[in-house]
Design a protein around this motif. Sequence first.
Motif, short mmCIF file in Angstrom:
data_model
loop_
_atom_site.label_atom_id
_atom_site.label_comp_id
_atom_site.label_asym_id
_atom_site.label_seq_id
_atom_site.Cartn_x
_atom_site.Cartn_y
_atom_site.Cartn_z
N ARG B 53 38.55 72.28 60.53
CA ARG B 53 38.53 72.72 61.93
C ARG B 53 39.40 71.81 62.79
N ARG B 54 39.91 72.40 63.88
CA ARG B 54 40.93 71.73 64.69
C ARG B 54 40.44 70.48 65.41
N ILE B 56 38.33 68.28 63.90
CA ILE B 56 37.78 67.35 62.90
C ILE B 56 38.90 66.67 62.12
N ASN B 57 38.75 65.37 61.92
CA ASN B 57 39.62 64.62 61.02
C ASN B 57 38.78 64.17 59.83
N TYR B 59 38.85 61.37 56.82
CA TYR B 59 39.51 60.15 56.34
C TYR B 59 39.02 59.82 54.93
N ASN B 61 38.77 56.42 53.07
CA ASN B 61 38.83 55.02 53.51
C ASN B 61 39.38 54.99 54.93
N GLU B 62 40.57 54.40 55.17
CA GLU B 62 41.04 54.34 56.56
C GLU B 62 42.18 55.31 56.83
N GLU B 63 42.48 56.20 55.88
CA GLU B 63 43.66 57.07 56.06
C GLU B 63 43.24 58.52 56.24
N ASP B 64 43.87 59.18 57.20
CA ASP B 64 43.64 60.60 57.44
C ASP B 64 44.20 61.38 56.25
N ARG B 66 45.52 64.13 56.10
CA ARG B 66 46.78 64.82 56.38
C ARG B 66 47.98 63.99 55.91
N PHE B 67 47.80 62.67 55.84
CA PHE B 67 48.90 61.79 55.44
C PHE B 67 48.75 61.38 53.97
N SER B 82 35.12 59.94 55.39
CA SER B 82 34.50 60.02 56.72
C SER B 82 34.90 61.33 57.38
N ILE B 84 35.11 62.98 60.84
CA ILE B 84 35.06 62.42 62.20
C ILE B 84 35.61 63.42 63.22
#
Lengths: 169, 91
Positions: B53-54, B56-57, B59, B61-64, B66-67, B82, B84
């Motif tokens: 969903r638009r 919500i991110n 992760y 560990n500490e990286e999204d 998407r990357f 996570s 978030i």
Amino acid sequence: MLAIPSSIITNMIAHARELAPHECCGILSGTEHTIADAYRITNILAALSEQDLTRFDGAKLTDLQRLSPEERADIAFQMDAREMAMAQRDIRSKGLDLLGFYHSHTFSPARPSQTDITIAMEFESYRAKLHLPEPFHLIVSLEHSDQPSIRAYRIRESQPTEVPIHTLP
Amino acid sequence: MIKVRIPTPLRPMTEGKSEVEIAGNTVSEIIDNLGSAHPGIKERVYDEKGEVRRFINIYVNEEDIRFLTGKDTPLKDGDEVSIIPAIAGGA
């Protein structure tokens, strides 16, 4: 004390005015107590489904449910998660920190609302695990449209404390 | 097992727990298995098209993700996922 270049203050106020009566929102980068840059983030509130709205709670949720999707953005904001992630990546690539968040209050003073405080505490609950510094929360008020005001806060244990802004040339 | 952090709005579906342990080799498997263990949660994370969903991110560990490689991001023991919601607020 939070130091902000005057160009960024002008930019945040312009952003608020461009989106009024909707609330604008964005992210601030910098180091320690000095803002370096601002990133405008899309307020996607009008695009949220009824189910998505439950990310808000209490009175705010009831208020949002009463309004049409278009009107909802007048009283609240939800940052676009992808844009927020892209901005965070850009900030990191420049060796800066995510230092704060800003949004506008179109019809009310530049003080954190109960919703602002609740969601700031939600952010606080996972911030340390993502190794992010404690953020400043900035609010641009257009309550007096000819005299916009901007104030910065730290929000700890659900208590906002104003942080004086020092405008840099 | 992977530790999954649950955001406040979704905790009613995890009996109030802020963290749960879920098995899975990718983010996608974690969300599927999370949805099986805690009905309703998957629909709150994904939209009708099965995309995150638009607001919500996610992760690792500490990286999204998407990357990383999105929902196909591989996971190993000790990783933490996570969920978030992006910052929101209102007047």
